[in-house]
Scaffold this motif. Structure first.
Motif: not given
Length: 433
Positions: A218-227, A300-308, A413-419
């Protein structure tokens, strides 16, 4: 993704951590009805990929028909296999139907000791690596799914694991690094703790992003997600547990199911669809409640990465309960932190999703359409001299907030195909280029 499990859960291996163990005997009684399978594939109007169990246990003509159906729709096909049964005849089919081959392998030698043959309980890693080398020599795209356990993801195995990643890099192969999901007591001792997975992900992230550069998930996914570019694999997006859009299953008799990670109790749920249901589905209430529950109470209340992250994959929920957040919360949080640190060191002026409040996103559970973009300070036309690092390029961005749609009209939110990007998969084969 449309996963055709033409052999149901039948397999020639007995991997120690396999989540299909419990329901394998309940599914394998299904007969093969290709007419029903064909009809259901056409009803779905999506290209199918072959999955299992082990799909190469199916007759060659059945494999060819399903690969052909995908090829006719999109000019390519894919399958996920343990690799042990690949023959010259299969290779010819892969070439004919432009097949991306996903191979399940956990590393060389002892790193793969939990993947064993059914009859003799012998590890398969070395045989499968030879198959990967052969496929690449034939010009066939290969991606891998590697399941992380105490056999391959602890510090003691790290040098060997990295050397293996380097060899795969030379072969033009990357893939997906998934933690084992084990809910049955007999195999708990091989599962990683959240702390062990965190150590692995953080170390391997630095290795891949700064030394190798491949597109490992999931490393590259995390890059795209944070951007703010993409949500990434299904692991980080909203999932209706009883009707997972990222993994639609068709069994050998044409009946349907959902992602089989939902069947770890031994019951394979039919794909539950109801035209009169609330648009959020029957399980998306998880994404309304987790952000309201304090983190010390398992939310997950208040987690800064919730939407990611959106709480991670429901099948990883604490205590095997899909309503809970992932048992690997610490590992994913630390993974996001590590990637964010690397991005900021390379581009001090980058804007990450975790830097903005909810007014800068149209959907509360997605990173998509972030405003301003991650590269706002680096883009010409914004009234200043752009730079990836100069402080004088930074301007006030409060004017870039956006109004969230009225309740009931939020972006789906369906911008993933299975991952998976497809599942790691990449078209489950997880290789897509």
């Amino acid at each position: 993704m449309l996963s055709v499990k033409i052999t149901n859960a039948l397999c020639n291996l007995q991997c120690s951590y396999c989540y299909e163990h419990i329901y394998r005997t309940r599914l394998n009684h299904k007969a093969v009805d290709m007419q029903a399978v064909r009809r259901q594939i056409e009803n779905e109007q999506e290209p199918p990929y072959l999955h299992g169990g082990e799909p190469l246990l199916a007759p060659l003509e059945v494999i060819e028909e399903i690969l052909s159906m995908s090829f006719q729709k999109v000019g390519s096909s894919s399958l996920q296999t343990n690799g042990t049964l690949i023959s010259d005849k299969h290779v010819q089919l892969f070439k004919k139907y432009n097949t991306s081959v996903g191979i399940s392998i956990d590393g060389p030698g002892e790193l793969g000791r939990y993947r064993k043959t059914l009859k003799s309980a012998k590890p398969t890693a070395d045989i499968v690596m030879d198959k990967i080398r052969m496929l690449r020599s034939e010009g066939i795209n290969v991606g891998i799914i590697c399941v992380l356990t105490k056999a391959n993801a602890l510090r003691a195995q790290r040098d060997t694991f990295k050397a293996w990643i380097r060899e795969l890099h030379e072969l033009g192969v990357s893939g997906r690094l998934n933690p084992a999901q084990i809910d049955y007591p007999s195999a708990q001792d091989i599962a990683l703790t959240a702390e062990e997975l965190s150590d692995f992900y953080c170390d391997i992230t630095r290795f891949i992003l700064t030394e190798i550069g491949d597109d490992w998930l999931p490393i590259r996914d995390v890059v795209d997600s944070l951007l703010g570019l993409n949500q990434g694999t299904c692991n980080f997006g909203e999932c209706d547990y009883y009707n997972a859009v990222a993994e639609k299953v068709i069994f050998s008799d044409g009946s349907t199911g959902s992602c089989l990670k939902t069947a770890k109790t031994g019951h394979a749920y039919p794909r539950f669809q109801n035209a009169d249901a609330d648009p959020r589905g029957f399980a998306k209430i998880r994404y309304e409640t987790l952000p309201l529950v304090p983190q010390e109470d398992g939310g997950c209340e208040g987690c800064k990465y919730w939407r990611n992250c959106t709480g991670g994959c429901p099948s990883e929920g604490f205590g095997g309960d899909w309503r809970n957040k992932t048992r690997y919360c610490k590992a994913y949080y630390d993974l996001f932190e590590t990637v964010a640190d690397i991005l900021r060191k390379i581009m001090p002026n980058v804007i990450l999703t975790c830097d903005l409040d909810s007014s800068h996103f149209p959907s509360k559970n997605s990173v998509r359409n972030m405003n301003p973009s991650a590269f706002y300070y680096m883009t010409y036309g914004n009234g200043f001299n752009p730079s990836s690092w100069r402080k004088d390029a930074r301007v006030n961005i409060e004017c870039c907030s956006q109004q969230r749609p009225e309740s009931g009209n939020e972006l789906v939110n369906q911008d993933y195909d299975h991952g998976d990007r497809p599942h790691g998969d990449r078209p489950h084969g997880d290789s897509y280029f």
